[in-house]
Design an enzyme around this catalytic site. Structure first.
Site, mmCIF file in Angstrom:
data_model
loop_
_atom_site.group_PDB
_atom_site.id
_atom_site.type_symbol
_atom_site.label_atom_id
_atom_site.label_comp_id
_atom_site.label_asym_id
_atom_site.label_seq_id
_atom_site.Cartn_x
_atom_site.Cartn_y
_atom_site.Cartn_z
ATOM 1 N N GLU A 41 0.789 -1.094 -0.025
ATOM 2 C CA GLU A 41 0.047 0.156 0.170
ATOM 3 C C GLU A 41 0.940 1.185 -0.127
ATOM 4 O O GLU A 41 1.994 1.168 0.630
ATOM 5 C CB GLU A 41 -0.883 0.040 1.301
ATOM 6 C CG GLU A 41 -1.923 1.285 1.590
ATOM 7 C CD GLU A 41 -2.776 1.574 0.356
ATOM 8 O OE1 GLU A 41 -3.571 0.751 0.024
ATOM 9 O OE2 GLU A 41 -2.710 2.666 -0.051
ATOM 10 N N ASP A 86 -6.262 -5.410 -6.276
ATOM 11 C CA ASP A 86 -7.599 -4.414 -6.190
ATOM 12 C C ASP A 86 -7.397 -3.128 -6.620
ATOM 13 O O ASP A 86 -7.056 -2.284 -5.650
ATOM 14 C CB ASP A 86 -8.369 -4.731 -4.710
ATOM 15 C CG ASP A 86 -9.513 -4.177 -4.633
ATOM 16 O OD1 ASP A 86 -10.130 -3.758 -5.604
ATOM 17 O OD2 ASP A 86 -9.770 -3.655 -3.369
ATOM 18 N N CYS A 113 -13.976 -2.675 -10.159
ATOM 19 C CA CYS A 113 -15.351 -1.960 -9.982
ATOM 20 C C CYS A 113 -15.476 -1.526 -11.335
ATOM 21 O O CYS A 113 -16.399 -0.546 -11.527
ATOM 22 C CB CYS A 113 -15.337 -1.220 -9.026
ATOM 23 S SG CYS A 113 -14.085 0.034 -8.964
#
Length: 159
Positions: A41, A86, A113
C-alpha cells in the site's frame, strides 16, 4: 506447512484503504493453509491501520510494505504463488502489470469495479503469454445502478 502458499495483496493507489484490510482478513481466515501474506500500500496510514488490525486479531503471518507496487515487487525476495490485485476504477498502470508479470505468480485474482479497465488489464496480462483467463465472475452489489464488481481469476501458463 509444506503446502502453504505465499500471497501478495496489492492495491496500486493511495486513494483507498481497502487492500491492507484484505491482507489481514485473508491471513486470519486462511491461517492454517497460508504461509505469509504480504500487503502493499502506498499510504502510510493504511499500513499502520493494517498492522494494528493484525495485532488486535492475533494474526502473525502478515507483512505490510509501504510504497508503490512496482518498487516493492522489485525489492522483496518473495516468489508469491498468488497475487490478489484490487486497483481503483482507472485500473492498473502498465508498469504495475509489468511488475506483476515479472514476479511470475502462479495465480492472479483481480478484483475490479470497472469492466472496461478490467478488460484492458486482462488483455495485457493474457497477451504477455504468461497467463490465461480461467473465470470472470461479476457481482451486482448495487442493484438498479450501472455499477458492477467483478473478480477475474488467471492462471500461469506452464512452460
Amino acid at each position: 506447512s509444506e503446502d502453504s502458499k505465499s500471497i501478495i495483496c496489492i492495491q496500486p493507489t493511495n486513494l483507498f484503504n481497502r487492500n491492507t484490510n484484505f491482507t489481514v482478513t485473508i491471513s486470519g481466515d486462511f491461517s492454517d493453509t497460508l504461509g505469509n501474506v504480504s500487503g502493499i500500500e502506498s499510504q502510510v496510514s493504511s499500513v499502520e491501520t493494517a498492522k494494528l488490525n493484525a495485532e488486535m486479531n492475533n494474526i502473525t503471518n502478515t507483512d505490510f510494505q509501504t510504497g508503490t507496487v512496482e518498487e516493492i515487487l522489485r525489492q522483496i525476495n518473495v516468489e508469491p504463488q498468488i497475487i490478489l490485485l484490487d486497483p481503483p476504477r482507472k485500473g492498473c498502470e502498465k508498469s504495475v502489470i509489468e511488475a506483476i508479470i515479472h514476479k511470475k505468480p502462479d495465480q492472479l485474482a483481480y478484483i475490479s469495479c470497472q469492466p472496461a479497465t478490467l478488460a484492458r488489464d486482462l488483455k495485457l496480462l493474457c497477451n504477455s503469454g504468461n497467463y490465461y483467463l480461467k473465470l470472470v465472475q461479476p457481482a451486482d452489489f448495487f442493484p438498479q445502478t450501472t455499477h458492477v464488481e467483478s473478480v477475474a481469476f488467471l492462471q500461469a501458463i506452464s512452460k
